[in-house]
Motif scaffolding. Structure first.
Motif, mmCIF file in Angstrom:
data_model
loop_
_atom_site.group_PDB
_atom_site.id
_atom_site.type_symbol
_atom_site.label_atom_id
_atom_site.label_comp_id
_atom_site.label_asym_id
_atom_site.label_seq_id
_atom_site.Cartn_x
_atom_site.Cartn_y
_atom_site.Cartn_z
ATOM 1 N N ASN A 109 -5.044 -2.107 -6.414
ATOM 2 C CA ASN A 109 -3.751 -2.282 -7.075
ATOM 3 C C ASN A 109 -2.699 -2.842 -6.121
ATOM 4 O O ASN A 109 -1.788 -3.564 -6.543
ATOM 5 C CB ASN A 109 -3.273 -0.946 -7.645
ATOM 6 N N ALA A 110 -2.811 -2.527 -4.843
ATOM 7 C CA ALA A 110 -1.849 -3.053 -3.880
ATOM 8 C C ALA A 110 -2.054 -4.543 -3.620
ATOM 9 O O ALA A 110 -1.131 -5.229 -3.173
ATOM 10 C CB ALA A 110 -1.953 -2.279 -2.565
ATOM 11 N N VAL A 135 -1.641 -11.099 -3.568
ATOM 12 C CA VAL A 135 -2.166 -12.365 -4.098
ATOM 13 C C VAL A 135 -1.023 -13.315 -4.422
ATOM 14 O O VAL A 135 -1.094 -14.527 -4.147
ATOM 15 C CB VAL A 135 -3.030 -12.087 -5.353
ATOM 16 N N THR A 136 0.063 -12.779 -4.991
ATOM 17 C CA THR A 136 1.228 -13.603 -5.273
ATOM 18 C C THR A 136 1.795 -14.206 -3.994
ATOM 19 O O THR A 136 2.139 -15.398 -3.948
ATOM 20 C CB THR A 136 2.310 -12.770 -5.977
ATOM 21 N N LEU A 137 1.895 -13.393 -2.960
ATOM 22 C CA LEU A 137 2.428 -13.875 -1.690
ATOM 23 C C LEU A 137 1.564 -14.986 -1.107
ATOM 24 O O LEU A 137 2.073 -16.025 -0.672
ATOM 25 C CB LEU A 137 2.526 -12.717 -0.696
ATOM 26 N N VAL A 197 0.833 -1.205 0.000
ATOM 27 C CA VAL A 197 0.000 0.000 0.000
ATOM 28 C C VAL A 197 0.870 1.258 0.000
ATOM 29 O O VAL A 197 0.559 2.243 -0.683
ATOM 30 C CB VAL A 197 -0.960 -0.013 1.205
ATOM 31 N N LEU A 198 1.962 1.253 0.738
ATOM 32 C CA LEU A 198 2.864 2.412 0.750
ATOM 33 C C LEU A 198 3.470 2.664 -0.631
ATOM 34 O O LEU A 198 3.700 3.815 -1.013
ATOM 35 C CB LEU A 198 3.978 2.197 1.777
ATOM 36 N N ASP A 199 3.728 1.589 -1.391
ATOM 37 C CA ASP A 199 4.256 1.764 -2.745
ATOM 38 C C ASP A 199 3.223 2.381 -3.682
ATOM 39 O O ASP A 199 3.560 3.180 -4.559
ATOM 40 C CB ASP A 199 4.716 0.414 -3.305
ATOM 41 N N LEU A 206 -7.025 -14.426 -10.312
ATOM 42 C CA LEU A 206 -7.327 -13.230 -9.525
ATOM 43 C C LEU A 206 -6.607 -12.000 -10.060
ATOM 44 O O LEU A 206 -7.090 -10.874 -9.888
ATOM 45 C CB LEU A 206 -6.952 -13.459 -8.057
ATOM 46 N N TYR A 207 -5.455 -12.198 -10.721
ATOM 47 C CA TYR A 207 -4.762 -11.060 -11.317
ATOM 48 C C TYR A 207 -5.664 -10.333 -12.316
ATOM 49 O O TYR A 207 -5.724 -9.108 -12.357
ATOM 50 C CB TYR A 207 -3.495 -11.517 -12.047
#
Length: 319
Positions: free
Chosen positions: A239-240, A245-247, A209-211, A308-309
């Motif tokens: 977007n965050a 999802v990958t993790l 989220v910070l990115d 999900l992407y």
């Protein structure tokens, strides 16, 4: 979408074949077999032991045994458990629902904790809430599941007597009482797994989220007069969540590995405890089947992550 799914399934087939070949070769080369204990039993003649090995094909070359196992698997025959004396597929089907319930519920708990905490901490960086959340995340991630599991048993089972610390599959109850007792005895293992994963997910959500929160389109959305809640939910969070999802997908093997330890602590009759019992008994058909099921679950969760992407990022096309 259908074409993409078909293509991914075709790619998964050689991957699973390679995984199964490696697993089968490693298990075949490992010392010991289901009949090794007979060598120390004076009541079993050596010729009887060798006859049993020959009848199950344990003296054949590894590749011949693998092709025989693969052919049987494709026909729905998963082998026979030497320790439990029943078919392996029946044995796994008895254990998989319990493991999926505990692991699945713990993942839901982890995401329900990590998403709001991580997002709220990122939108207020270096605040008191952010510092407390980071501290608790570090503590939760540093404590292993076997320690927190024993801690919960001592507190809630022995000290307070709120929850049973041994998971029972033969509950003498019916109706809603049965469902409540099943959930009651699963609260502690679900909490142990869920909070451990939530600690890891929280830091990752906060970082993601910070990115995103510093990107230009977020500034543009605020300049258009959109409310902070709308900006956070529609433009930042969505977007965050893509790297999150990958993790989650890549963490599933580790989650099932942690479930093995947790199942041993709480005596849960799941697939993890089945694998440990099979390893101790040199029950090769069960070990092979359980590890292959784990491999299929990893491939399945990675496919779900890719799907999900496309839902999270409209720029991704499955064409």
């Amino acid at each position: 979408m259908a074409t993409y799914l078909l293509r991914r399934l075709l790619i998964a087939i050689p991957s699973l074949l390679g995984i199964s070949l490696i697993l089968f070769t490693v298990l075949a080369m490992a010392p010991g077999d289901p009949f090794s204990e007979m060598a120390t039993n004076p009541n079993v003649p050596p010729e009887v032991r060798e006859a049993l090995r020959a009848s199950f094909g344990l003296n054949d070359p590894i590749m011949v045994r693998y092709l025989r196992w693969l052919s049987a698997m494709l026909q729905g025959d998963w082998g026979f458990s030497f320790a439990s004396r029943i078919n392996v597929d029946d044995l796994i089907l008895q254990r998989v629902p319990t493991t999926l319930f505990v692991v699945g519920t713990s993942q839901i708990l982890a995401l329900c904790v990590a998403l709001p905490v991580g997002i709220y901490a990122a939108t207020r960086p270096y605040s008191v809430f952010d510092q407390i959340a980071n501290t608790l995340a570090f503590v939760g991630f540093s404590l292993p599941t076997f320690f927190t599991g024993l801690l919960l048993i001592l507190l809630f089972s022995i000290k307070l007597d709120w929850f049973p610390f041994v998971y029972r599959s033969d509950i003498a109850a019916t109706g809603w009482r049965w469902y409540w007792e099943m959930f009651r005895q699963a609260i502690m293992p679900i909490t142990v797994l869920g909070l451990f994963q939530a600690a890891s997910y929280t830091r990752y959500v906060r970082s993601a989220v910070l990115d995103v929160i510093r990107l230009d389109y977020v500034t543009t959305a605020r300049a258009k007069g959109l409310g902070e809640k709308t900006v956070t939910l529609r433009h930042i969070t969505r977007n965050a969540l893509i790297p999150v999802v990958t993790l989650v997908a890549l963490q599933m093997p580790a989650v099932f590995g942690g479930a093995i330890v947790t199942e041993q602590i709480f005596r849960i009759p799941g697939i993890g405890s089945l694998l440990i019992d099979a390893i101790l008994a040199n029950d090769t058909p069960v070990i092979m089947a359980v590890t292959f099921v784990f491999a299929c679950l990893v491939v399945l969760f990675n496919l779900i992550a890719d799907l999900l992407y496309g839902w999270l990022d409209p720029r991704i096309s499955f064409g």
